[in-house]
Enzyme design. Structure first.
Site, PDB file in Angstrom:
ATOM      1  N   VAL A  16      -7.662 -31.037  -7.841  1.00  0.00           N
ATOM      2  CA  VAL A  16      -8.621 -29.949  -7.603  1.00  0.00           C
ATOM      3  C   VAL A  16      -8.560 -28.914  -8.732  1.00  0.00           C
ATOM      4  O   VAL A  16      -9.597 -28.438  -9.213  1.00  0.00           O
ATOM      5  CB  VAL A  16      -8.376 -29.276  -6.226  1.00  0.00           C
ATOM      6  CG1 VAL A  16      -9.411 -28.189  -5.969  1.00  0.00           C
ATOM      7  CG2 VAL A  16      -8.408 -30.312  -5.093  1.00  0.00           C
ATOM      8  N   LYS A 107      -5.640 -26.431   3.719  1.00  0.00           N
ATOM      9  CA  LYS A 107      -5.846 -26.312   5.185  1.00  0.00           C
ATOM     10  C   LYS A 107      -4.527 -26.285   5.940  1.00  0.00           C
ATOM     11  O   LYS A 107      -4.435 -25.667   6.997  1.00  0.00           O
ATOM     12  CB  LYS A 107      -6.727 -27.436   5.729  1.00  0.00           C
ATOM     13  CG  LYS A 107      -6.088 -28.813   5.765  1.00  0.00           C
ATOM     14  CD  LYS A 107      -6.504 -29.625   4.613  1.00  0.00           C
ATOM     15  CE  LYS A 107      -5.743 -30.861   4.343  1.00  0.00           C
ATOM     16  NZ  LYS A 107      -6.058 -31.435   3.045  1.00  0.00           N
ATOM     17  N   GLU A 131     -12.974 -21.818   1.609  1.00  0.00           N
ATOM     18  CA  GLU A 131     -14.049 -22.769   1.932  1.00  0.00           C
ATOM     19  C   GLU A 131     -13.622 -24.233   1.775  1.00  0.00           C
ATOM     20  O   GLU A 131     -13.948 -25.082   2.600  1.00  0.00           O
ATOM     21  CB  GLU A 131     -15.255 -22.489   1.019  1.00  0.00           C
ATOM     22  CG  GLU A 131     -16.436 -23.390   1.248  1.00  0.00           C
ATOM     23  CD  GLU A 131     -17.045 -23.234   2.630  1.00  0.00           C
ATOM     24  OE1 GLU A 131     -17.641 -22.186   2.891  1.00  0.00           O
ATOM     25  OE2 GLU A 131     -16.907 -24.159   3.455  1.00  0.00           O
ATOM     26  N   VAL A 134     -11.784 -26.947   4.537  1.00  0.00           N
ATOM     27  CA  VAL A 134     -12.404 -27.797   5.572  1.00  0.00           C
ATOM     28  C   VAL A 134     -13.583 -28.542   4.960  1.00  0.00           C
ATOM     29  O   VAL A 134     -14.494 -27.928   4.401  1.00  0.00           O
ATOM     30  CB  VAL A 134     -12.895 -26.952   6.784  1.00  0.00           C
ATOM     31  CG1 VAL A 134     -13.557 -27.845   7.827  1.00  0.00           C
ATOM     32  CG2 VAL A 134     -11.741 -26.184   7.403  1.00  0.00           C
ATOM     33  N   GLY A 136     -14.027 -30.345   2.298  1.00  0.00           N
ATOM     34  CA  GLY A 136     -14.193 -30.353   0.836  1.00  0.00           C
ATOM     35  C   GLY A 136     -15.478 -29.750   0.310  1.00  0.00           C
ATOM     36  O   GLY A 136     -15.617 -28.534   0.237  1.00  0.00           O
ATOM     37  N   GLY A 189      -6.876 -44.957  -3.663  1.00  0.00           N
ATOM     38  CA  GLY A 189      -6.636 -43.514  -3.741  1.00  0.00           C
ATOM     39  C   GLY A 189      -7.314 -42.723  -2.629  1.00  0.00           C
ATOM     40  O   GLY A 189      -7.332 -41.494  -2.650  1.00  0.00           O
ATOM     41  N   ASP A 203      -4.282 -33.833   9.991  1.00  0.00           N
ATOM     42  CA  ASP A 203      -5.115 -33.191   8.969  1.00  0.00           C
ATOM     43  C   ASP A 203      -6.429 -32.703   9.599  1.00  0.00           C
ATOM     44  O   ASP A 203      -6.840 -31.556   9.397  1.00  0.00           O
ATOM     45  CB  ASP A 203      -5.383 -34.200   7.847  1.00  0.00           C
ATOM     46  CG  ASP A 203      -6.377 -33.690   6.826  1.00  0.00           C
ATOM     47  OD1 ASP A 203      -5.954 -33.013   5.885  1.00  0.00           O
ATOM     48  OD2 ASP A 203      -7.586 -33.961   6.994  1.00  0.00           O
ATOM     49  N   LYS A 207      -8.040 -28.760  10.376  1.00  0.00           N
ATOM     50  CA  LYS A 207      -9.400 -28.322  10.019  1.00  0.00           C
ATOM     51  C   LYS A 207     -10.153 -27.847  11.251  1.00  0.00           C
ATOM     52  O   LYS A 207     -10.896 -26.856  11.194  1.00  0.00           O
ATOM     53  CB  LYS A 207     -10.144 -29.467   9.326  1.00  0.00           C
ATOM     54  CG  LYS A 207      -9.531 -29.799   7.965  1.00  0.00           C
ATOM     55  CD  LYS A 207     -10.042 -31.112   7.442  1.00  0.00           C
ATOM     56  CE  LYS A 207      -9.472 -31.443   6.076  1.00  0.00           C
ATOM     57  NZ  LYS A 207      -9.726 -32.826   5.686  1.00  0.00           N
TER      58      LYS A 207
HETATM   59  N1  LIG Z   1      -7.746 -33.662  -3.571  1.00  0.00           N
HETATM   60  C1  LIG Z   1      -8.745 -33.331  -2.766  1.00  0.00           C
HETATM   61  O1  LIG Z   1      -9.798 -33.997  -2.730  1.00  0.00           O
HETATM   62  C2  LIG Z   1      -8.630 -32.129  -1.881  1.00  0.00           C
HETATM   63  C3  LIG Z   1      -9.693 -31.803  -1.020  1.00  0.00           C
HETATM   64  C4  LIG Z   1      -9.625 -30.650  -0.221  1.00  0.00           C
HETATM   65  C5  LIG Z   1      -8.484 -29.873  -0.273  1.00  0.00           C
HETATM   66  N2  LIG Z   1      -7.442 -30.239  -1.091  1.00  0.00           N
HETATM   67  C6  LIG Z   1      -6.259 -29.395  -1.111  1.00  0.00           C
HETATM   68  O2  LIG Z   1      -6.087 -28.858  -2.399  1.00  0.00           O
HETATM   69  C7  LIG Z   1      -4.699 -28.708  -2.703  1.00  0.00           C
HETATM   70  C8  LIG Z   1      -4.379 -29.450  -3.995  1.00  0.00           C
HETATM   71  O3  LIG Z   1      -4.689 -30.812  -3.857  1.00  0.00           O
HETATM   72  P1  LIG Z   1      -4.676 -31.789  -5.138  1.00  0.00           P
HETATM   73  O4  LIG Z   1      -5.245 -33.081  -4.642  1.00  0.00           O
HETATM   74  O5  LIG Z   1      -5.295 -31.136  -6.305  1.00  0.00           O
HETATM   75  O6  LIG Z   1      -3.090 -31.961  -5.386  1.00  0.00           O
HETATM   76  P2  LIG Z   1      -2.377 -32.610  -6.656  1.00  0.00           P
HETATM   77  O7  LIG Z   1      -3.319 -33.438  -7.438  1.00  0.00           O
HETATM   78  O8  LIG Z   1      -1.114 -33.214  -6.163  1.00  0.00           O
HETATM   79  O9  LIG Z   1      -2.005 -31.332  -7.559  1.00  0.00           O
HETATM   80  C9  LIG Z   1      -1.037 -30.406  -7.208  1.00  0.00           C
HETATM   81  C10 LIG Z   1      -0.773 -29.492  -8.382  1.00  0.00           C
HETATM   82  O10 LIG Z   1       0.148 -28.482  -8.002  1.00  0.00           O
HETATM   83  C11 LIG Z   1       1.312 -28.534  -8.834  1.00  0.00           C
HETATM   84  N3  LIG Z   1       2.450 -28.260  -7.966  1.00  0.00           N
HETATM   85  C12 LIG Z   1       2.702 -28.826  -6.750  1.00  0.00           C
HETATM   86  N4  LIG Z   1       3.832 -28.314  -6.229  1.00  0.00           N
HETATM   87  C13 LIG Z   1       4.278 -27.393  -7.107  1.00  0.00           C
HETATM   88  C14 LIG Z   1       5.392 -26.533  -7.145  1.00  0.00           C
HETATM   89  N5  LIG Z   1       6.285 -26.503  -6.152  1.00  0.00           N
HETATM   90  N6  LIG Z   1       5.544 -25.714  -8.209  1.00  0.00           N
HETATM   91  C15 LIG Z   1       4.664 -25.743  -9.227  1.00  0.00           C
HETATM   92  N7  LIG Z   1       3.577 -26.534  -9.255  1.00  0.00           N
HETATM   93  C16 LIG Z   1       3.408 -27.351  -8.220  1.00  0.00           C
HETATM   94  C17 LIG Z   1       1.352 -29.916  -9.441  1.00  0.00           C
HETATM   95  O11 LIG Z   1       2.031 -29.863 -10.676  1.00  0.00           O
HETATM   96  P3  LIG Z   1       2.138 -31.159 -11.649  1.00  0.00           P
HETATM   97  O12 LIG Z   1       0.760 -31.368 -12.184  1.00  0.00           O
HETATM   98  O13 LIG Z   1       3.108 -30.763 -12.692  1.00  0.00           O
HETATM   99  O14 LIG Z   1       2.596 -32.283 -10.778  1.00  0.00           O
HETATM  100  C18 LIG Z   1      -0.134 -30.211  -9.589  1.00  0.00           C
HETATM  101  O15 LIG Z   1      -0.624 -29.656 -10.774  1.00  0.00           O
HETATM  102  C19 LIG Z   1      -3.949 -29.222  -1.454  1.00  0.00           C
HETATM  103  O16 LIG Z   1      -3.673 -28.120  -0.618  1.00  0.00           O
HETATM  104  C20 LIG Z   1      -4.965 -30.149  -0.814  1.00  0.00           C
HETATM  105  O17 LIG Z   1      -4.776 -30.273   0.596  1.00  0.00           O
HETATM  106  C21 LIG Z   1      -7.488 -31.335  -1.893  1.00  0.00           C
END
Ligand SMILES: NC(=O)c1ccc[n+]([C@@H]2O[C@H](COP(=O)([O-])OP(=O)(O)OC[C@H]3O[C@@H](n4cnc5c(N)ncnc54)[C@H](OP(=O)(O)O)[C@@H]3O)[C@@H](O)[C@H]2O)c1
Length: 433
Positions: A16, A107, A131, A134, A136, A189, A203, A207
């Site tokens: 994200v 969430k 926003e 919930v 996306g 994925g 999950d 939401k």
């Molecule tokens: N992916 C989706 O489609 C989606 C949709 C809706 C909501 N969300 C929400 O958005 C959030 C992020 O999701 P994502 O899919 O983008 O996750 P992700 O790809 O795993 O990215 C997480 C990022 O946070 C960094 N990070 C995680 N823990 C950390 C820590 N303790 N200290 C410092 N940096 C840390 C990671 O660093 P590194 O890069 O160094 O590993 C990475 O850059 C979550 O809350 C998820 O539920 C995601």
């Protein structure tokens, strides 16, 4: 409006976070036009500073120290896209104490600590927008709090988890087994390596707690949501659904009747003509019923880098407009009503019940008289012999009854001597009963 640059700090630069950086970069002109000045992403917190991030390594200051972002006096707005609950909550509280406004896509965090964070934000004169937490890319929270602000919402029903919708779609359409589809979803994925939170409904429950809190202006907690996941659904269940004219979906329901609430997430049979039954694969949709507006439905991608980032950046625009107008800290409304939950006697729905019964004279009469004793009538019924000729399969769709009576019925069916087992049972929604 003044044209100073609005500086943004990211907590997290993964799926994200990168999407946010891309949208801010690609749509800079349009964003600048809307907020009356440039928006710039200054820094991002990551876990692994050595990770290859292409052009972004040069364009954004990456740091492994949260203080570099949340205590930076030049940063106005923090975007939290790192995930996690306890540690992340502490970081955001600290950010609020440094008067940073917050956008989060988290969430898990908002379902658990949303009301406390919103309260703290109001005390610090800061905004917290969420926003993307919930559904996306579907702007459902803004729709509920702004688009339908004039109405009284009585029901929200939706598919708010893309992973389970993908799995159920594949199981239904391609007649594949749950475990095979889950493996495929993980490979593509669409499912995490530990899929528990998705497949067991947690999950979606988070939401629904967020949706219910906003939609009913009542502090609905995660513990208030009744949850059942999809891992027990079999191919046979799905075949009977199809035969009876239904489609199985993991449905979140938040309903309000005379001030009493019911919030649940469970596998649910919908008539195949229902709009939610036709939401396929990883897509999400939320159906909202308002007293004045009637039925509305919102459909779109529930996850993914750019769709989710669109919701995040839209929040960023809202906060930036508030900053420019100097009206931050008023976005969050404290709930107007208590979250008074219905009793199981008050929760009414139809049910699908699949039984394996002894295939001999009198069995059917005993089963039907048990239902009659509880004043539960049948809308549909199928009886088929099983391969084991001593047993038959009976599938019943009941008319409306209370959840309390349904539970009592299941208990009594399980102990009847002519019933080998209650093979499965599910909620049915949107029928004629
Ligand atoms: N992916 C989706 O489609 C989606 C949709 C809706 C909501 N969300 C929400 O958005 C959030 C992020 O999701 P994502 O899919 O983008 O996750 P992700 O790809 O795993 O990215 C997480 C990022 O946070 C960094 N990070 C995680 N823990 C950390 C820590 N303790 N200290 C410092 N940096 C840390 C990671 O660093 P590194 O890069 O160094 O590993 C990475 O850059 C979550 O809350 C998820 O539920 C995601």
């Amino acid at each position: 409006m003044e044209r100073r640059v609005i500086q943004v700090g990211l907590l997290g630069f993964g799926t994200v976070g990168r999407g946010v950086a891309e949208i801010v970069s690609r749509h800079q002109n349009e964003l600048e036009h809307q907020v009356g000045g440039p928006i710039s992403i200054k820094s991002a917190l990551v876990k692994d500073l050595q990770k290859e991030r292409g052009e972004w390594n040069e364009r954004i200051q990456l740091t492994a120290d949260p203080a570099d972002v949340i205590e930076d006096p030049e940063i106005d707005i923090i975007i939290e896209v790192m995930g996690g609950i306890e540690e992340t909550k502490l970081l955001l509280e600290k950010a609020l104490s440094h008067k940073k406004h917050i956008v989060t896509a988290n969430k898990d965090l908002m379902a658990e600590y949303g009301s406390s964070l919103l309260q703290q934000a109001a005390e610090h004169g800061c905004d917290v927008y969420y926003e993307a937490s919930v559904a996306g890319g579907i702007p459902i929270l803004r729709t509920i709090t702004e688009g339908l602000a004039a109405d009284r919402i009585t029901k929200m029903m939706g598919i708010v988890n893309g992973t389970t919708n993908y799995i159920l779609t594949k199981m239904s359409k391609e007649k594949l087994a749950y475990t095979d589809v889950l493996k495929e979803a993980q490979r593509l994925g669409f499912a995490e390596s530990d899929p528990t939170a998705d497949v067991e409904g947690l999950d979606a429950a988070r939401k629904m707690a967020i949706l219910a809190t906003l939609g009913f202006s009542a502090p609905v907690q995660l513990a208030d949501v009744a949850v059942k996941g999809i891992s027990g659904i079999s191919g046979v269940d799905l075949e009977f659904c199809e035969q009876l004219g239904y489609t199985m979906k993991l449905i979140g329901i938040a309903q309000r009747d005379e001030g009493r609430l019911e919030v649940s997430v469970e596998p649910t049979l919908l008539p195949s003509s229902h709009p939610l039954a036709n939401v396929q694969n990883e897509y999400n949709a939320v159906f909202v019923h308002g007293e004045a507006v009637g039925e509305t439905m919102f459909y779109g991608p529930g996850a993914g880098s750019l769709p989710t980032a669109t919701a995040v950046v839209s929040d960023l625009v809202s906060i930036t407009k508030n900053v420019k107008r100097k009206v931050n800290g008023f976005a969050q409304h404290l709930p107007l009503y208590p979250a008074t939950l219905k009793t199981e006697e008050e929760m009414q729905s139809q049910f699908f019940i699949r039984l394996h019964v002894e295939d001999r004279t009198g069995t059917f009469a005993r089963v039907t008289s048990l239902f009659a004793n509880h004043d539960v009538s049948f809308e549909k019924l199928i009886q088929l012999p099983l391969e084991n000729k001593m047993l038959a399969e009976v599938v019943i769709i009941t008319h409306l009854t209370s959840r309390a009576v349904y539970k009592q019925l299941i208990n009594e069916l399980e102990t009847m001597d002519v019933i080998e087992r209650v093979a499965s049972s599910y909620r049915v929604e949107g029928g004629n009963a």
